[in-house]
Structures are given as C-alpha cells and as structure tokens.
Design an enzyme around this catalytic site. Structure first.
Site, PDB file in Angstrom:
ATOM      1  N   HIS A  17      93.317  46.276  40.258  1.00 24.06           N
ATOM      2  CA  HIS A  17      92.425  45.106  40.246  1.00 24.06           C
ATOM      3  C   HIS A  17      91.465  45.160  41.439  1.00 24.06           C
ATOM      4  CE1 HIS A  17      96.004  43.000  38.154  1.00 24.06           C
ATOM      5  NE2 HIS A  17      95.045  43.037  37.241  1.00 24.06           N
ATOM      6  N   LYS A  41     102.818  33.440  29.037  1.00 22.68           N
ATOM      7  CA  LYS A  41     103.352  34.315  30.082  1.00 22.68           C
ATOM      8  C   LYS A  41     103.994  33.451  31.147  1.00 22.68           C
ATOM      9  CE  LYS A  41     100.242  38.385  30.219  1.00 22.68           C
ATOM     10  NZ  LYS A  41      99.252  39.098  31.051  1.00 22.68           N
ATOM     11  N   ARG A  90      91.181  50.139  31.039  1.00 23.36           N
ATOM     12  CA  ARG A  90      92.019  51.290  31.391  1.00 23.36           C
ATOM     13  C   ARG A  90      92.145  52.261  30.221  1.00 23.36           C
ATOM     14  NH1 ARG A  90      96.925  47.785  32.827  1.00 23.36           N
ATOM     15  NH2 ARG A  90      95.894  46.726  31.101  1.00 23.36           N
ATOM     16  N   SER A 128     100.317  44.909  36.110  1.00 21.05           N
ATOM     17  CA  SER A 128     101.145  43.984  36.884  1.00 21.05           C
ATOM     18  C   SER A 128     102.585  43.992  36.384  1.00 21.05           C
ATOM     19  CB  SER A 128     100.564  42.575  36.821  1.00 21.05           C
ATOM     20  OG  SER A 128      99.275  42.577  37.374  1.00 21.05           O
TER      21      SER A 128
HETATM   22  N1  COA Z   1      94.112  47.511  37.074  1.00 24.44           N
HETATM   23  C1  COA Z   1      95.407  47.222  36.913  1.00 24.44           C
HETATM   24  N2  COA Z   1      95.873  46.395  35.966  1.00 24.44           N
HETATM   25  C2  COA Z   1      94.970  45.842  35.178  1.00 24.44           C
HETATM   26  C3  COA Z   1      93.613  46.091  35.283  1.00 24.44           C
HETATM   27  C4  COA Z   1      93.196  46.978  36.279  1.00 24.44           C
HETATM   28  N3  COA Z   1      91.918  47.287  36.458  1.00 24.44           N
HETATM   29  N4  COA Z   1      92.973  45.394  34.350  1.00 24.44           N
HETATM   30  C5  COA Z   1      93.891  44.727  33.665  1.00 24.44           C
HETATM   31  N5  COA Z   1      95.107  44.994  34.168  1.00 24.44           N
HETATM   32  C6  COA Z   1      96.387  44.522  33.649  1.00 24.44           C
HETATM   33  C7  COA Z   1      96.957  43.329  34.316  1.00 24.44           C
HETATM   34  O1  COA Z   1      97.727  43.706  35.416  1.00 24.44           O
HETATM   35  C8  COA Z   1      97.773  42.727  33.204  1.00 24.44           C
HETATM   36  O2  COA Z   1      98.972  43.425  33.125  1.00 24.44           O
HETATM   37  P1  COA Z   1     100.294  42.802  32.491  1.00 24.44           P
HETATM   38  O3  COA Z   1      99.951  42.247  31.128  1.00 24.44           O
HETATM   39  O4  COA Z   1     101.168  43.977  32.470  1.00 24.44           O
HETATM   40  O5  COA Z   1     100.756  41.729  33.421  1.00 24.44           O
HETATM   41  C9  COA Z   1      96.956  43.036  31.970  1.00 24.44           C
HETATM   42  O6  COA Z   1      96.174  44.133  32.314  1.00 24.44           O
HETATM   43  C10 COA Z   1      96.031  41.965  31.527  1.00 24.44           C
HETATM   44  O7  COA Z   1      95.735  41.202  32.645  1.00 24.44           O
HETATM   45  P2  COA Z   1      94.377  40.511  33.078  1.00 24.44           P
HETATM   46  O8  COA Z   1      93.278  41.481  33.184  1.00 24.44           O
HETATM   47  O9  COA Z   1      94.698  39.746  34.281  1.00 24.44           O
HETATM   48  O10 COA Z   1      94.037  39.654  31.884  1.00 24.44           O
HETATM   49  P3  COA Z   1      94.907  38.560  31.265  1.00 24.44           P
HETATM   50  O11 COA Z   1      95.155  38.995  29.881  1.00 24.44           O
HETATM   51  O12 COA Z   1      96.076  38.224  32.076  1.00 24.44           O
HETATM   52  O13 COA Z   1      93.902  37.362  31.383  1.00 24.44           O
HETATM   53  C11 COA Z   1      91.942  36.088  30.760  1.00 24.44           C
HETATM   54  C12 COA Z   1      92.871  37.277  30.494  1.00 24.44           C
HETATM   55  C13 COA Z   1      92.356  35.249  31.937  1.00 24.44           C
HETATM   56  C14 COA Z   1      90.577  36.679  31.032  1.00 24.44           C
HETATM   57  C15 COA Z   1      91.911  35.297  29.446  1.00 24.44           C
HETATM   58  O14 COA Z   1      93.223  34.914  29.100  1.00 24.44           O
HETATM   59  C16 COA Z   1      91.040  34.064  29.535  1.00 24.44           C
HETATM   60  O15 COA Z   1      89.854  34.173  29.417  1.00 24.44           O
HETATM   61  N6  COA Z   1      91.651  32.892  29.758  1.00 24.44           N
HETATM   62  C17 COA Z   1      90.959  31.622  29.829  1.00 24.44           C
HETATM   63  C18 COA Z   1      91.068  30.841  28.513  1.00 24.44           C
HETATM   64  C19 COA Z   1      90.038  31.324  27.517  1.00 24.44           C
HETATM   65  O16 COA Z   1      88.857  31.253  27.709  1.00 24.44           O
HETATM   66  N7  COA Z   1      90.556  31.829  26.392  1.00 24.44           N
HETATM   67  C20 COA Z   1      89.727  32.277  25.315  1.00 24.44           C
HETATM   68  C21 COA Z   1      89.375  33.728  25.473  1.00 24.44           C
HETATM   69  S1  COA Z   1      88.424  34.279  24.118  1.00 24.44           S
END
Ligand code: COA
Length: 165
Positions: A17, A41, A90, A128
């Site tokens: 990240h 989650k 990724r 994560s």
């Molecule tokens: N390096 C390491 N890990 C990464 C990464 C990177 N560059 N990019 C993503 N990840 C991993 C994260 O660690 C996480 O891992 P895990 O699932 O094993 O814990 C996974 O990828 C996804 O995490 P993240 O990028 O934090 O996205 P998320 O899915 O947790 O969150 C939001 C996504 C917050 C953007 C999305 O839920 C959102 O927009 N929420 C707001 C509500 C909304 O608008 N919803 C409608 C969307 S259309």
C-alpha cells in the site's frame, strides 16, 4: 489543485500500500488516503489504529492526509474535491474486482475517474490478510510492514495466545 483519493481498509497497511501511496502522492498536489470500514469484514485493528499506522508510514511526505471514509466512495471524493480515485492492481483477480467497482462508481459519478497503478513486482504477493495470517503463526512480517505494524501484530498474537492458555 489536483486532489486524489486512495481508499481502502488497510487492515493493516503494508509496504505494498505504501508503494502505491508514495507513487500516487507524486502525481497529485494532495492525496487523501480514505480509511474505510468494510462490510462483511471483521477488522483486526480498529479504524483509529489503522489510520495511525498509515500516518506513521507516510509522515515524511507532506501532501498526504489520512482520513476516515464512511459511506459511498464517490460521495467522499466529491466532498473532498477529488476527481481521481487511485487503486493498485496486483494481477487479474484485482482487475476483475476493480472492473465492477469502477463501472458502478462511474455510473454514480461520471466526473470522478479511477487511476490504476500496477503494484511494484516486489509487493505483488502481499495482502493484508496474508500478513495477518503469517503474523498469527509467528512468521516474520518485517519485510512487508513498517515496524509499528509488526509490533502491533505481535502484541495481538501474544494477547490471543495468553487468552487461550
Ligand atoms: N499492496 C498490498 N495489498 C494490496 C494492495 C497493494 N497495492 N492493493 C490491495 N491490496 C489488498 C489489501 O491488503 C486487501 O487485502 P485483504 O483482502 O487480504 O485484506 C485487498 O487487497 C483489498 O483491499 P483494499 O484495496 O483495501 O480494498 P478493499 O476491498 O478493502 O476496499 C473500498 C475497497 C474501500 C475501495 C470499497 O469497499 C469502497 O469503495 N467502499 C466504500 C463504499 C462504496 O462506495 N461502495 C460501492 C463501491 S462500487
């Protein structure tokens, strides 16, 4: 002023990240890291802790702000004046997930675009949940997270082990 938003749950923030945060901070005048709670989650770290870890990770970069993100991401982007959402990719699995989110976000807010940055090869395997799992079993996560996160993961593991005995 070009403002970007990098959203995620960051449970906890990894060097993968941080790589995306540093690279995108160089592309905008201001980068807001939006720390979300994720439906379905159960987070290991509460949001204040997750925010604290990210602030510590990026304290040397002055155009970054870390804020809680509640509600819809596109509304958050509009509120803070961001026209660009940043997401890291990724590989193919991320792409499929991002594609559907991007379609929905563009329909809700056509003026907010999404910029995808390929993860640096070194961090492509990092997530994560894998970091949490490795730490839980006593593996070395220091290559993947900053020191305070590693310490917090160790504390959680020791706390869980004490609870079991
Ligand atoms: N390096 C390491 N890990 C990464 C990464 C990177 N560059 N990019 C993503 N990840 C991993 C994260 O660690 C996480 O891992 P895990 O699932 O094993 O814990 C996974 O990828 C996804 O995490 P993240 O990028 O934090 O996205 P998320 O899915 O947790 O969150 C939001 C996504 C917050 C953007 C999305 O839920 C959102 O927009 N929420 C707001 C509500 C909304 O608008 N919803 C409608 C969307 S259309």
């Amino acid at each position: 002023m070009r403002i970007g938003v990098y959203p995620g749950t960051f449970d906890p923030v990894t060097r993968g990240h941080i790589d995306i945060i540093e690279r995108s901070a160089a592309l905008f005048d201001r980068l807001i890291v939006g720390v979300s709670t994720q439906e379905g989650k159960v987070a290991l770290f509460d949001r204040e802790e997750r925010i604290g870890f990210i602030r510590e990770s990026v304290k040397a970069i002055d155009n970054i702000e870390v804020r809680p993100l509640d509600g819809l991401l596109v509304r958050f982007a509009e509120e803070i004046g961001a026209r660009t959402i940043v997401r890291g990719l990724r590989g193919g699995t991320d792409f499929d997930y991002e594609l559907t989110m991007n379609i929905m976000n563009r329909q809700m807010a056509p003026e907010v675009d999404t910029l995808f940055l390929m993860s640096s090869p070194r961090w492509m395997g990092v997530s994560s949940s894998l970091i949490r799992e490795i730490a839980r079993h006593g593996g070395d996560v220091r290559p993947y997270v900053i020191e305070c996160v590693e310490g917090a993961l160790t504390e959680k593991r020791d706390g869980t082990e004490k609870g079991r005995s």
